[in-house]
Design a protein around this motif. Structure first.
Motif, PDB file in Angstrom:
ATOM      1  N   ILE A  71      19.887  17.199   4.405  1.00 56.02           N
ATOM      2  CA  ILE A  71      20.176  18.265   3.258  1.00 56.02           C
ATOM      3  C   ILE A  71      21.595  18.528   3.254  1.00 56.02           C
ATOM      4  N   SER A 116      15.050  19.977  -2.758  1.00 59.49           N
ATOM      5  CA  SER A 116      14.281  21.237  -2.554  1.00 59.49           C
ATOM      6  C   SER A 116      12.907  20.802  -2.209  1.00 59.49           C
ATOM      7  N   TYR A 118      12.880  19.334   1.476  1.00 58.40           N
ATOM      8  CA  TYR A 118      13.367  20.448   2.316  1.00 58.40           C
ATOM      9  C   TYR A 118      12.996  21.789   1.805  1.00 58.40           C
ATOM     10  N   ASP A 170      14.555  25.228   2.936  1.00 59.74           N
ATOM     11  CA  ASP A 170      15.929  25.525   2.822  1.00 59.74           C
ATOM     12  C   ASP A 170      16.259  25.952   1.340  1.00 59.74           C
ATOM     13  N   LYS A 171      17.093  27.128   1.386  1.00 60.34           N
ATOM     14  CA  LYS A 171      17.432  27.961   0.371  1.00 60.34           C
ATOM     15  C   LYS A 171      18.684  27.263  -0.466  1.00 60.34           C
ATOM     16  N   ARG A 186      12.976  32.339   0.228  1.00 56.48           N
ATOM     17  CA  ARG A 186      13.486  31.571   1.469  1.00 56.48           C
ATOM     18  C   ARG A 186      14.436  32.633   2.024  1.00 56.48           C
TER      19      ARG A 186
END
Length: 185
Positions: free
Chosen positions: A22, A49, A52, A55-56, A85
């Motif tokens: 990421i 996105s 992952y 993940d934000k 998230r």
């Protein structure tokens, strides 16, 4: 001769799916944005996105990019994904709030211009509120927020002599049983 077409490709001929961290994906997207390719950066963030999903970071960055390009609707959508998230993300909350205000301001300005509202600020606000009520079919635009009722515990008024007498009488009349709480009933 036909068998040559039916053979499977060698490993060197197939594209290798690479897994990017990421952090590397975000760095690549930032580099694309800095080099003047915002669409490529957004596509890289969208891919990150998907790779992952928990993940934000890609969502926050996409929200920021859309906000910076004055695309407030998409900025809100992306920021809400980030908040899904991490509900405590300050930047995502800020993007939602400011984008919403800017969209509202634009909509109010368009309504004012479209309906030729002019005059004093108070008169214009009243005309605009009337127009909004009529458009929405609502009598009240912003419902009043009522504070929660305050609960005050009430203590029974009893003299200490009366309380002591009642306790002694209950203890005297109590029959021994297997229930230690029978005197409280």
């Amino acid at each position: 001769m036909l068998s040559a077409c039916a053979t499977s490709p060698t490993p060197a001929d197939t594209p290798v799916a690479r897994t990017v961290s990421i952090k590397a994906a975000m760095a690549e997207a930032n580099a694309a944005a800095l080099s003047g390719h915002p669409d490529k950066a957004y596509a890289l963030l969208k891919q990150a996105s998907a790779t992952y999903p928990a993940d934000k970071a890609p969502w926050v960055r996409m929200a920021q990019m859309r906000f910076d390009s004055n695309n407030y609707g998409e900025a809100i959508v992306n920021a809400l994904e980030a908040l899904h998230r991490d509900p405590d993300d300050t930047l995502a909350n800020s993007v939602v709030a400011v984008s919403g205000l800017r969209l509202s301001s634009k909509a109010l300005a368009d309504l004012t211009r479209k309906n030729n509202l002019s005059g004093t600020v108070r008169t214009e606000a009243q005309d605009l509120a009337r127009l909004l009520r009529n458009s929405l079919g609502e009598e009240i635009l912003v419902p009043a927020v009522r504070p929660a009722p305050r609960v005050v515990p009430v203590k029974p008024k009893a003299s200490t002599a009366t309380t002591a007498t009642a306790t002694t009488a209950a203890a005297t009349n109590a029959k021994p049983s297997g229930d230690p709480f029978s005197a409280l009933k």
